[in-house]
Design an enzyme around this catalytic site. Structure first.
Site, PDB file in Angstrom:
ATOM      1  N   LYS A 104      -0.455 -11.600   1.376  1.00 37.38           N
ATOM      2  CA  LYS A 104      -1.308 -11.647   2.661  1.00 37.38           C
ATOM      3  C   LYS A 104      -2.645 -12.476   2.316  1.00 37.38           C
ATOM      4  O   LYS A 104      -2.882 -13.588   2.968  1.00 37.38           O
ATOM      5  CB  LYS A 104      -1.456 -10.241   3.062  1.00 37.38           C
ATOM      6  CG  LYS A 104      -2.456 -10.360   4.292  1.00 37.38           C
ATOM      7  CD  LYS A 104      -2.535  -9.063   4.839  1.00 37.38           C
ATOM      8  CE  LYS A 104      -3.376  -8.827   6.080  1.00 37.38           C
ATOM      9  NZ  LYS A 104      -3.535  -7.441   6.683  1.00 37.38           N
ATOM     10  N   GLU A 145      -2.314  -9.786  -9.711  1.00 36.08           N
ATOM     11  CA  GLU A 145      -0.954  -9.707 -10.303  1.00 36.08           C
ATOM     12  C   GLU A 145       0.171 -10.788  -9.814  1.00 36.08           C
ATOM     13  O   GLU A 145       0.644 -11.442 -10.396  1.00 36.08           O
ATOM     14  CB  GLU A 145      -0.057  -8.220  -9.898  1.00 36.08           C
ATOM     15  CG  GLU A 145      -0.927  -7.135 -10.723  1.00 36.08           C
ATOM     16  CD  GLU A 145      -1.851  -6.451  -9.858  1.00 36.08           C
ATOM     17  OE1 GLU A 145      -2.701  -7.305  -8.739  1.00 36.08           O
ATOM     18  OE2 GLU A 145      -2.163  -5.173  -9.689  1.00 36.08           O
ATOM     19  N   GLY A 185      -0.612  -4.800   5.005  1.00 37.03           N
ATOM     20  CA  GLY A 185       0.573  -5.261   3.953  1.00 37.03           C
ATOM     21  C   GLY A 185       1.719  -4.335   3.975  1.00 37.03           C
ATOM     22  O   GLY A 185       2.893  -4.682   3.904  1.00 37.03           O
ATOM     23  N   ARG A 186       1.384  -3.199   4.264  1.00 33.97           N
ATOM     24  CA  ARG A 186       2.696  -1.949   4.167  1.00 33.97           C
ATOM     25  C   ARG A 186       3.309  -2.070   5.452  1.00 33.97           C
ATOM     26  O   ARG A 186       4.431  -1.315   5.309  1.00 33.97           O
ATOM     27  CB  ARG A 186       2.215  -0.652   3.647  1.00 33.97           C
ATOM     28  CG  ARG A 186       0.794  -0.128   4.410  1.00 33.97           C
ATOM     29  CD  ARG A 186       0.127   0.897   4.052  1.00 33.97           C
ATOM     30  NE  ARG A 186      -1.137   1.422   4.686  1.00 33.97           N
ATOM     31  CZ  ARG A 186      -2.052   1.015   4.510  1.00 33.97           C
ATOM     32  NH1 ARG A 186      -2.455   0.076   3.697  1.00 33.97           N
ATOM     33  NH2 ARG A 186      -3.005   1.424   4.995  1.00 33.97           N
ATOM     34  N   GLU A 223      -0.682   5.108   0.988  1.00 31.79           N
ATOM     35  CA  GLU A 223      -1.880   4.149   1.228  1.00 31.79           C
ATOM     36  C   GLU A 223      -2.603   4.283   2.609  1.00 31.79           C
ATOM     37  O   GLU A 223      -3.695   3.991   2.995  1.00 31.79           O
ATOM     38  CB  GLU A 223      -1.200   2.877   1.079  1.00 31.79           C
ATOM     39  CG  GLU A 223      -2.312   1.813   0.759  1.00 31.79           C
ATOM     40  CD  GLU A 223      -1.926   0.511   0.101  1.00 31.79           C
ATOM     41  OE1 GLU A 223      -2.091   0.308  -0.928  1.00 31.79           O
ATOM     42  OE2 GLU A 223      -1.655  -0.471   0.931  1.00 31.79           O
ATOM     43  N   HIS A 266      20.852  16.599  -9.639  1.00 37.51           N
ATOM     44  CA  HIS A 266      20.871  16.905 -11.117  1.00 37.51           C
ATOM     45  C   HIS A 266      19.717  16.801 -11.612  1.00 37.51           C
ATOM     46  O   HIS A 266      19.804  16.328 -12.907  1.00 37.51           O
ATOM     47  CB  HIS A 266      21.993  16.203 -11.509  1.00 37.51           C
ATOM     48  CG  HIS A 266      23.219  16.486 -10.902  1.00 37.51           C
ATOM     49  ND1 HIS A 266      24.172  17.511 -11.373  1.00 37.51           N
ATOM     50  CD2 HIS A 266      23.842  16.024  -9.667  1.00 37.51           C
ATOM     51  CE1 HIS A 266      25.161  17.669 -10.462  1.00 37.51           C
ATOM     52  NE2 HIS A 266      25.101  16.818  -9.624  1.00 37.51           N
ATOM     53  N   LYS A 298      -9.383  -2.325  -8.678  1.00 39.66           N
ATOM     54  CA  LYS A 298      -9.281  -3.908  -8.880  1.00 39.66           C
ATOM     55  C   LYS A 298     -10.506  -4.570  -9.422  1.00 39.66           C
ATOM     56  O   LYS A 298     -10.504  -5.240 -10.277  1.00 39.66           O
ATOM     57  CB  LYS A 298      -9.060  -4.367  -7.451  1.00 39.66           C
ATOM     58  CG  LYS A 298      -7.557  -4.242  -6.776  1.00 39.66           C
ATOM     59  CD  LYS A 298      -7.667  -5.087  -5.541  1.00 39.66           C
ATOM     60  CE  LYS A 298      -6.484  -4.589  -4.700  1.00 39.66           C
ATOM     61  NZ  LYS A 298      -6.364  -5.409  -3.355  1.00 39.66           N
TER      62      LYS A 298
HETATM   63  O1  F6P Z   1      -2.742  -2.524  -3.209  1.00 38.75           O
HETATM   64  C1  F6P Z   1      -3.722  -2.935  -2.204  1.00 38.75           C
HETATM   65  C2  F6P Z   1      -2.879  -4.028  -1.619  1.00 38.75           C
HETATM   66  O2  F6P Z   1      -3.899  -4.491  -0.861  1.00 38.75           O
HETATM   67  C3  F6P Z   1      -1.822  -3.443  -0.607  1.00 38.75           C
HETATM   68  O3  F6P Z   1      -2.096  -3.089   0.650  1.00 38.75           O
HETATM   69  C4  F6P Z   1      -1.164  -4.637  -0.119  1.00 38.75           C
HETATM   70  O4  F6P Z   1       0.151  -4.629   0.168  1.00 38.75           O
HETATM   71  C5  F6P Z   1      -1.112  -5.288  -1.707  1.00 38.75           C
HETATM   72  O5  F6P Z   1      -2.333  -5.138  -2.091  1.00 38.75           O
HETATM   73  C6  F6P Z   1      -0.741  -6.737  -1.791  1.00 38.75           C
HETATM   74  O6  F6P Z   1      -1.710  -7.526  -1.126  1.00 38.75           O
HETATM   75  P1  F6P Z   1      -1.542  -8.984  -0.974  1.00 38.75           P
HETATM   76  O7  F6P Z   1      -0.194  -9.171  -0.012  1.00 38.75           O
HETATM   77  O8  F6P Z   1      -2.672  -9.664  -0.316  1.00 38.75           O
HETATM   78  O9  F6P Z   1      -0.938  -9.800  -2.120  1.00 38.75           O
END
Ligand code: F6P
Length: 539
Positions: free
Chosen positions: A205, A211, A265-266, A351, A382, A510
């Site tokens: 987003k 990452e 995002g979620r 979240e 199990h 972060k």
């Molecule tokens: O972990 C925090 C967060 O902002 C989530 O809410 C989101 O889904 C994820 O990081 C990834 O964010 P982006 O889509 O901006 O890379």
């Protein structure tokens, strides 16, 4: 005491929970023989049986009173009106518009967003169509056989879970998912692929997530090392709201599939974040997924609260967490294809509702989201079900069971169903000492050996659960199931008076990761705490 815990509705619920604690679920079934029929609700093809929750008609009435006190109906209206319900970020939470049929009008700040949504869906469908038919060629002229989604959190968990859930229906290029900054995941995924037949979808987003950008840069290098810089336009697309960053990364705006700030995002798998899903199962099935979610949206928006599935699920969760003191919430889908469902749900609920200040910024004096965990049945029977049956704390369970399907091995499907029903029955009924004694005596045990054996074999029972039935795990019912949980999360946030749509809690880690990384590159470590400095020195 806060306004909420001091309120009439909250106090009445506390008192009633106290009174009801004298009766077990077995007793409640004795008092209310109709409850197996009465305590059920249905919507969008899903059936909820909550008769095994430790509620009676009065508890439900009081919970609905709490919902009224917290103006749940008003909040549902505001959510569907596109109001800026995410007040700390000044945004709407309008994921429902992502699954609205063409032509419906849904506005954010006076702008109809449904037309924008369908414009992007059409572009996604065009790309998916070309990839699926083989019309889209890579830089060397080969069709694309594999698609790698690079993203994390909401940019990974939703599409990964849906692609897995609908794998049996997948008839497009294979999909792969890379989220972790641990290079092992990217190396493993790309190691099996041929760059000339691979499409990378960089999904973020913000297009700044550490990452994702690290994985995206490494994957881009893998591509260009093999095929040259010119290959990027045939092998790389972006899903984002941040056009400037996408272009900076070297992907043309023409290859970017956008979404909007009102999509959390979620809550984003329904948007272009679901591009990998559409490529795997095709635009028509993706449309069915959206239609199932839309059917649940319509139900949530218009059904009376006592018969409203997300409302009931949300209120039962509040009852278990705040009035029965449940230690956590377990979710057990009885479907191997839902193996990533719990991971998706963990982000969604924890979240969203893992907060300890209310909308006004005041500390809360009640529990908010419980820990959500679980795994597919029957495997989890199990693994951790021992604790659910005989552990010292109560963990309510949501059993999710697609009743149809399993045609390939019908007897195994019957076993799966039998196990699911048996587990919820065992949690509810338990097994008293007298029954254990009788069984052991029948096996010939007596005297000290008998007495020693009994306590270990007793089940207290009275452990609550929901059972959610789907006629089958197809795109439509999956969409409805996911929307059901999205709305349940919202219902709980309204009762708890918290904002479900921000996530400030992920920011500190972060920031600190940047400082630690800086120190690892020889920067100033003085600002780090003594423990982190010592760990770094050891590294
Ligand atoms: O972990 C925090 C967060 O902002 C989530 O809410 C989101 O889904 C994820 O990081 C990834 O964010 P982006 O889509 O901006 O890379």
């Amino acid at each position: 005491m806060s306004v909420l815990t001091d309120s009439h509705a909250w106090r009445a619920l506390r008192q009633h929970a106290e009174a009801l604690s004298q009766s077990s679920l077995n007793d409640l079934f004795g008092f209310e023989p109709q409850r197996a029929r009465q305590f059920t609700a249905e919507a969008a093809g899903l059936f909820l049986d909550y008769s095994k929750q430790r509620v009676d008609a009065r508890a439900l009435e009081l919970l609905l009173g709490l919902a009224q006190q917290q103006d749940l109906a008003g909040w549902i209206r505001r959510l569907f009106a596109g109001d800026l319900v995410n007040q700390t970020e000044g945004r709407a939470a309008y994921h429902m518009a992502l699954r609205a049929p063409r032509g419906l009008r849904m506005e954010v700040r006076g702008h109809d967003v449904v037309a924008d949504v369908h414009a992007v869906l059409d572009r996604m469908a065009a790309l998916a169509g070309e990839l699926r038919s083989g019309a889209w060629r890579g830089a060397t002229g080969r069709p694309i056989t594999d698609v790698v989604n690079i993203g994390i959190g909401g940019s990974d968990l939703g599409p990964r879970m849906v692609c897995r859930a609908l794998a049996a229906a997948a008839d497009g290029p294979r999909t792969h998912f890379v989220a972790n900054v641990d290079g092992a995941q990217l190396t493993q995924a790309l190691g099996r692929l041929d760059p000339a037949a691979t499409l990378l979808i960089i999904t973020s987003k913000t297009f700044t997530t550490l990452e994702t950008m690290a994985n995206a840069r490494a994957a881009r290098r893998w591509l260009t090392d093999a095929l040259g810089e010119a290959a990027v336009s045939r092998h790389c697309v972006a899903v984002s709201t941040n056009r400037a960053e996408v272009e900076k990364f070297g992907i043309d705006a023409e290859r970017m599939y956008g979404f909007w700030d009102w999509v959390g995002g979620r809550y984003s798998l329904w948007s272009s974040v679901g591009l990998s899903i559409m490529i795997a199962v095709g635009p028509a099935r993706f449309g069915e997924l959206l239609a199932g979610a839309h059917a649940m949206d319509q139900h949530f928006r218009s059904a009376p609260l006592p018969a409203n599935l997300p409302v009931l699920l949300g209120l039962l969760g509040v009852w278990n967490t705040n009035f029965l003191g449940a230690a956590s919430q377990v979710v057990a889908p009885y479907a191997q294809d839902l193996e990533y469902f719990v991971a998706w749900l963990q982000q969604l609920e924890m979240e969203s509702n893992g907060k300890s200040v209310n909308r006004q910024g005041l500390p809360v004096d009640y529990a908010t989201t419980p820990a959500i965990w679980g795994d597919v049945g029957t495997n989890s029977q199990h693994a951790f079900f021992q604790m659910l049956h005989q552990g010292s704390a109560v963990h309510p369970v949501d059993f999710i069971l697609p009743t149809g399907g399993g045609e390939a091995l019908p007897e195994q499907h019957r076993m799966l169903i039998a196990n699911c029903l048996a587990q919820s029955a065992a949690l509810m009924r338990g097994k008293p000492a007298i029954q254990v004694r009788g069984e052991l005596q029948a096996q010939g045990l007596q005297g000290d050996a008998l007495e020693a054996a009994i306590p270990h074999r007793v089940f207290s029972g009275n452990r609550p659960s929901n059972t959610i039935l789907l006629p089958r795990l197809d795109a439509f019912h999956l969409g409805a199931l996911l929307a059901l949980y999205e709305h349940r999360t919202f219902v709980q946030s309204v009762i708890w008076n918290i904002n479900a749509f921000d996530q400030w809690g992920v920011e500190l880690g972060k920031q600190l990761a940047q400082s630690v990384l800086g120190a690892m590159h020889g920067g100033d470590a003085a600002a780090l705490d003594a423990s982190t400095r010592a760990l770094l020195a050891r590294l």
